[in-house]
Design a protein around this motif. Structure first.
Motif, PDB file in Angstrom:
ATOM      1  N   SER A   1       0.854  -1.184   0.000  1.00  0.00           N
ATOM      2  CA  SER A   1       0.000   0.000   0.000  1.00  0.00           C
ATOM      3  C   SER A   1       0.896   1.241   0.000  1.00  0.00           C
ATOM      4  CB  SER A   1      -0.943  -0.039   1.213  1.00  0.00           C
ATOM      5  OG  SER A   1      -1.872   1.026   1.148  1.00  0.00           O
TER       6      SER A   1
ATOM      7  N   SER B   1      -0.756  -5.228   5.237  1.00  0.00           N
ATOM      8  CA  SER B   1      -0.330  -4.310   4.181  1.00  0.00           C
ATOM      9  C   SER B   1       0.827  -3.469   4.689  1.00  0.00           C
ATOM     10  CB  SER B   1      -1.480  -3.405   3.713  1.00  0.00           C
ATOM     11  OG  SER B   1      -1.878  -2.508   4.732  1.00  0.00           O
TER      12      SER B   1
ATOM     13  N   ASN C   1       2.456   0.226   4.179  1.00  0.00           N
ATOM     14  CA  ASN C   1       2.207   1.564   3.637  1.00  0.00           C
ATOM     15  C   ASN C   1       3.537   2.273   3.426  1.00  0.00           C
ATOM     16  OD1 ASN C   1      -0.249   0.803   5.487  1.00  0.00           O
ATOM     17  ND2 ASN C   1      -1.009   2.273   4.004  1.00  0.00           N
TER      18      ASN C   1
ATOM     19  N   LYS D   1      -5.387   2.808  -2.744  1.00  0.00           N
ATOM     20  CA  LYS D   1      -4.552   2.301  -1.658  1.00  0.00           C
ATOM     21  C   LYS D   1      -5.310   2.302  -0.324  1.00  0.00           C
ATOM     22  CE  LYS D   1      -0.927   1.245  -4.022  1.00  0.00           C
ATOM     23  NZ  LYS D   1      -0.574  -0.183  -4.211  1.00  0.00           N
TER      24      LYS D   1
END
Length: 255
Positions: free
Chosen positions: A137, A178, A180, A155
């Motif tokens: 992400s 995920s 980021n 995202k």
């Protein structure tokens, strides 16, 4: 437990493996003994990847083709790890977004994550041995950037999808997280910013502006940091880490 112990003999699928982060992950995983399936739509990228690491198994498919992608994932057999790295983005003002731009970003950044993960998870569940899925992400899921509205939206959706997948797949011992990411120093960035002349000036301006928001004091995330964070998250070292949106952005999103 070392990465070598965690991934040796494991089957790993990486989307977007032809360039950048996906490529770096494919090379590292093949080096430490994983059986790597590298998925990309660009055959020349896959060929150069295999030339560098012959044990990697290339898969050429366009993630926007749902049925072809599903068949490609099924051809990998039962997977232990899925790394959804592939992504696209366009800098377009909100008022100039077209259906074509919208569809490409959503199809690759979100819809393909659903398709690849769903297909892989079905195999993991049938085999009864669990697995790990990591979705790449962005900090843009939590911070708005000018001219990036659809990318940011895709995202943000990936982050929420990650949590929903965690909730539904946890009973099958499948972990889903995920990462980021902030800006990552890739060949694309290097070409953009270090070509001399105005490119150098643009880099200096970008770095000065972004570093003001990054407590760690660096404008880009080193590729090694990205690889290590993804592998740690995906590995057996983190049996209780699931449903997390992990910020690897030098602290950008806390400012």
């Amino acid at each position: 437990m070392s990465f070598e112990q965690s991934f040796n003999g494991k089957s790993v699928l990486i989307t977007g493996a032809g360039k950048g982060i996906g490529r770096a992950l494919a090379l590292k995983l093949s080096q430490i003994g994983a059986k790597v399936f590298a998925l990309s739509r660009t055959e020349s990228d896959l060929q150069s990847l295999v030339n560098e690491s012959p044990s990697i198994i290339p898969i050429s498919v366009d993630l926007q083709d749902w049925d072809a992608t599903k068949k490609a994932v099924q051809s990998c057999g039962v997977l232990d790890v899925v790394l959804n790295v592939a992504g696209v983005g366009h800098e377009e003002p909100f008022l100039e977004i077209t259906p074509t731009i919208f569809d490409e970003i959503i199809n690759i950044n979100l819809k393909a994550v659903v398709n690849v993960s769903q297909t892989a998870a079905q195999g993991m569940i049938k085999a009864g041995r669990g697995g790990s899925i990591v979705n790449i992400s962005s900090r843009m899921a939590h911070r708005a950037f000018k001219d990036c509205s659809i990318y940011s939206t895709s995202k943000a959706a990936v982050d929420q999808l990650t949590k929903s997948m965690c909730l539904e797949l946890g009973q099958h011992s499948i972990r889903v997280n995920s990462i980021n990411l902030g800006g990552v120093w890739t060949p694309m960035w290097a070409t953009t910013f270090t070509s001399g002349g105005s490119g150098r000036q643009n880099y200096d301006e970008y770095a000065a502006r972004v570093v003001q928001r990054i407590p760690a004091g660096k404008p880009f995330i080193p590729m090694e940091d990205v690889v290590n964070t993804v592998l740690f998250t995906a590995s057996d070292c983190t049996s209780m880490l699931t449903g997390a949106n992990i910020a690897l952005d030098g602290g950008y999103t806390v400012t």
